[in-house]
Motif scaffolding. Structure first.
Motif, PDB file in Angstrom:
ATOM      1  N   GLY A  64       0.792  -1.122   0.118  1.00  0.00           N
ATOM      2  CA  GLY A  64       0.054  -0.020  -0.121  1.00  0.00           C
ATOM      3  C   GLY A  64       0.771   1.295   0.155  1.00  0.00           C
ATOM      4  O   GLY A  64       2.066   1.271   0.043  1.00  0.00           O
ATOM      5  N   SER A  65       0.132   2.358  -0.057  1.00  0.00           N
ATOM      6  CA  SER A  65       0.827   3.746  -0.233  1.00  0.00           C
ATOM      7  C   SER A  65       1.250   3.936   1.318  1.00  0.00           C
ATOM      8  O   SER A  65       0.665   3.473   2.300  1.00  0.00           O
ATOM      9  N   CYS A  66       2.252   4.881   1.640  1.00  0.00           N
ATOM     10  CA  CYS A  66       2.505   5.292   2.794  1.00  0.00           C
ATOM     11  C   CYS A  66       1.258   6.147   3.702  1.00  0.00           C
ATOM     12  O   CYS A  66       1.375   6.232   4.741  1.00  0.00           O
ATOM     13  N   ILE A  67       0.719   6.716   2.557  1.00  0.00           N
ATOM     14  CA  ILE A  67      -0.683   7.636   3.184  1.00  0.00           C
ATOM     15  C   ILE A  67      -1.593   6.790   3.260  1.00  0.00           C
ATOM     16  O   ILE A  67      -2.099   6.372   1.942  1.00  0.00           O
ATOM     17  N   GLY A  68      -2.238   6.484   4.174  1.00  0.00           N
ATOM     18  CA  GLY A  68      -3.573   5.747   3.973  1.00  0.00           C
ATOM     19  C   GLY A  68      -3.385   4.279   3.669  1.00  0.00           C
ATOM     20  O   GLY A  68      -4.113   4.000   2.816  1.00  0.00           O
ATOM     21  N   PHE A  69      -2.222   3.737   4.286  1.00  0.00           N
ATOM     22  CA  PHE A  69      -2.089   2.306   3.929  1.00  0.00           C
ATOM     23  C   PHE A  69      -3.310   1.257   3.457  1.00  0.00           C
ATOM     24  O   PHE A  69      -3.959   1.017   4.310  1.00  0.00           O
ATOM     25  N   GLU A  70      -3.307   0.849   2.179  1.00  0.00           N
ATOM     26  CA  GLU A  70      -4.365   0.064   1.835  1.00  0.00           C
ATOM     27  C   GLU A  70      -4.618  -1.297   2.251  1.00  0.00           C
ATOM     28  O   GLU A  70      -5.340  -2.002   2.163  1.00  0.00           O
ATOM     29  N   ASN A  71      -3.276  -1.865   2.670  1.00  0.00           N
ATOM     30  CA  ASN A  71      -3.179  -3.159   3.054  1.00  0.00           C
ATOM     31  C   ASN A  71      -3.852  -4.221   1.832  1.00  0.00           C
ATOM     32  O   ASN A  71      -4.409  -5.344   2.321  1.00  0.00           O
ATOM     33  N   TYR A  72      -3.270  -4.064   0.630  1.00  0.00           N
ATOM     34  CA  TYR A  72      -3.856  -4.859  -0.370  1.00  0.00           C
ATOM     35  C   TYR A  72      -2.919  -6.241  -0.334  1.00  0.00           C
ATOM     36  O   TYR A  72      -1.510  -6.282  -0.174  1.00  0.00           O
ATOM     37  N   ASP A  73      -3.615  -7.330  -0.395  1.00  0.00           N
ATOM     38  CA  ASP A  73      -2.899  -8.555  -0.503  1.00  0.00           C
ATOM     39  C   ASP A  73      -2.087  -8.902  -1.769  1.00  0.00           C
ATOM     40  O   ASP A  73      -2.523  -8.654  -2.910  1.00  0.00           O
ATOM     41  N   LEU A  74      -0.900  -9.237  -1.779  1.00  0.00           N
ATOM     42  CA  LEU A  74      -0.098  -9.804  -2.808  1.00  0.00           C
ATOM     43  C   LEU A  74      -0.811 -10.353  -3.942  1.00  0.00           C
ATOM     44  O   LEU A  74      -0.736 -10.202  -5.305  1.00  0.00           O
ATOM     45  N   TYR A  75      -1.484 -11.503  -3.429  1.00  0.00           N
ATOM     46  CA  TYR A  75      -2.231 -12.436  -4.299  1.00  0.00           C
ATOM     47  C   TYR A  75      -3.381 -11.454  -5.235  1.00  0.00           C
ATOM     48  O   TYR A  75      -3.506 -11.871  -6.372  1.00  0.00           O
ATOM     49  N   ASP A  76      -4.088 -10.634  -4.430  1.00  0.00           N
ATOM     50  CA  ASP A  76      -4.832  -9.698  -5.337  1.00  0.00           C
ATOM     51  C   ASP A  76      -4.160  -8.968  -6.343  1.00  0.00           C
ATOM     52  O   ASP A  76      -4.767  -8.697  -7.273  1.00  0.00           O
ATOM     53  N   LEU A  77      -2.877  -8.566  -5.901  1.00  0.00           N
ATOM     54  CA  LEU A  77      -2.298  -7.774  -6.946  1.00  0.00           C
ATOM     55  C   LEU A  77      -1.924  -8.551  -8.308  1.00  0.00           C
ATOM     56  O   LEU A  77      -2.161  -8.374  -9.404  1.00  0.00           O
ATOM     57  N   VAL A  78      -1.475  -9.834  -7.874  1.00  0.00           N
ATOM     58  CA  VAL A  78      -1.264 -10.691  -9.034  1.00  0.00           C
ATOM     59  C   VAL A  78      -2.496 -11.010  -9.758  1.00  0.00           C
ATOM     60  O   VAL A  78      -2.541 -10.934 -10.948  1.00  0.00           O
ATOM     61  N   LYS A  79      -3.714 -11.166  -9.247  1.00  0.00           N
ATOM     62  CA  LYS A  79      -4.775 -11.359  -9.977  1.00  0.00           C
ATOM     63  C   LYS A  79      -5.144 -10.243 -10.755  1.00  0.00           C
ATOM     64  O   LYS A  79      -5.544 -10.251 -11.891  1.00  0.00           O
ATOM     65  N   ALA A  80      -4.951  -8.867 -10.366  1.00  0.00           N
ATOM     66  CA  ALA A  80      -5.178  -7.601 -10.822  1.00  0.00           C
ATOM     67  C   ALA A  80      -4.544  -7.578 -12.153  1.00  0.00           C
ATOM     68  O   ALA A  80      -5.069  -7.170 -13.057  1.00  0.00           O
ATOM     69  N   LYS A  81      -3.314  -8.134 -12.188  1.00  0.00           N
ATOM     70  CA  LYS A  81      -2.464  -7.823 -13.204  1.00  0.00           C
ATOM     71  C   LYS A  81      -2.594  -8.764 -14.422  1.00  0.00           C
ATOM     72  O   LYS A  81      -2.429  -8.504 -15.255  1.00  0.00           O
ATOM     73  N   THR A  82      -2.727 -10.206 -13.956  1.00  0.00           N
ATOM     74  CA  THR A  82      -2.716 -11.409 -15.002  1.00  0.00           C
ATOM     75  C   THR A  82      -4.164 -11.936 -15.008  1.00  0.00           C
ATOM     76  O   THR A  82      -4.327 -12.277 -15.983  1.00  0.00           O
ATOM     77  N   GLY A  83      -5.091 -11.454 -14.195  1.00  0.00           N
ATOM     78  CA  GLY A  83      -6.216 -11.982 -14.573  1.00  0.00           C
ATOM     79  C   GLY A  83      -6.705 -13.238 -13.769  1.00  0.00           C
ATOM     80  O   GLY A  83      -7.787 -13.766 -13.639  1.00  0.00           O
ATOM     81  N   GLU A  84      -5.744 -13.855 -12.954  1.00  0.00           N
ATOM     82  CA  GLU A  84      -5.688 -14.945 -12.292  1.00  0.00           C
ATOM     83  C   GLU A  84      -4.881 -15.059 -11.002  1.00  0.00           C
ATOM     84  O   GLU A  84      -3.852 -14.346 -10.910  1.00  0.00           O
ATOM     85  N   TYR A  85      -5.302 -15.682 -10.072  1.00  0.00           N
ATOM     86  CA  TYR A  85      -4.461 -15.981  -8.727  1.00  0.00           C
ATOM     87  C   TYR A  85      -3.299 -16.645  -9.324  1.00  0.00           C
ATOM     88  O   TYR A  85      -3.542 -17.675 -10.037  1.00  0.00           O
ATOM     89  N   PRO A  86      -1.997 -16.703  -8.557  1.00  0.00           N
ATOM     90  CA  PRO A  86      -0.984 -17.435  -8.801  1.00  0.00           C
ATOM     91  C   PRO A  86      -1.019 -19.129  -8.600  1.00  0.00           C
ATOM     92  O   PRO A  86      -1.659 -19.313  -7.742  1.00  0.00           O
TER      93      PRO A  86
END
Length: 145
Positions: A64-86
């Protein structure tokens, strides 16, 4: 056999060393003292948290960002980028320490723009998180992947 918080921290610092070398993030203590199985990396705009969860069974990487840490999970980032979970040996088959190298690889492969301060993928991650949360709100069980 339970591992010590020192051993967990040593493995995290070794596996995620690229955050310091390539992205100029600094490892810092984070949270209350009772969060011994947590290592934080902070840069000018980004924060990464590597934590032991599930009473020593699993590990997790949050971004997440340093301001208002979003606490996004790495697996969700991978899904957002590739369309699927690892797809690889996962939480079910690996112990907490064995998960750390794989999480470091995923972070390095999929999060370079975020680690460099480009948060444009955060909207897509947010939509994934909201869809998952909504699936629990309507009284009907849904499996959202």
């Amino acid at each position: 056999m339970p591992i010590s918080s020192e051993y967990f921290r040593d493995v995290v610092l070794r596996e995620f060393k690229f955050l310091e070398k390539e992205f100029d993030l600094k490892s810092t203590p984070c949270g209350p003292k009772d969060e011994q199985f947590t290592v934080c990396y902070i840069g000018d705009t980004i924060q990464v948290i590597v934590e032991g969860i599930s009473w020593g069974e699993n590990a997790r990487v949050a971004i997440g960002s340093c301001i208002g840490f979003e606490n996004y999970d790495l697996y969700d980032l991978v899904k957002a980028k590739t369309g699927e979970y690892p797809e690889f040996e996962s939480v079910i088959t690996l112990d907490q320490i064995a998960q750390l190298p794989q999480l470091a690889i995923l972070l390095k492969e999929h999060a370079k723009p975020v680690l460099s301060g480009d948060f444009s993928i955060f909207q897509a991650i947010s939509e994934i998180v909201h869809a998952r949360a909504k699936s629990f709100d309507d009284g009907v069980e849904h499996f959202v992947i």
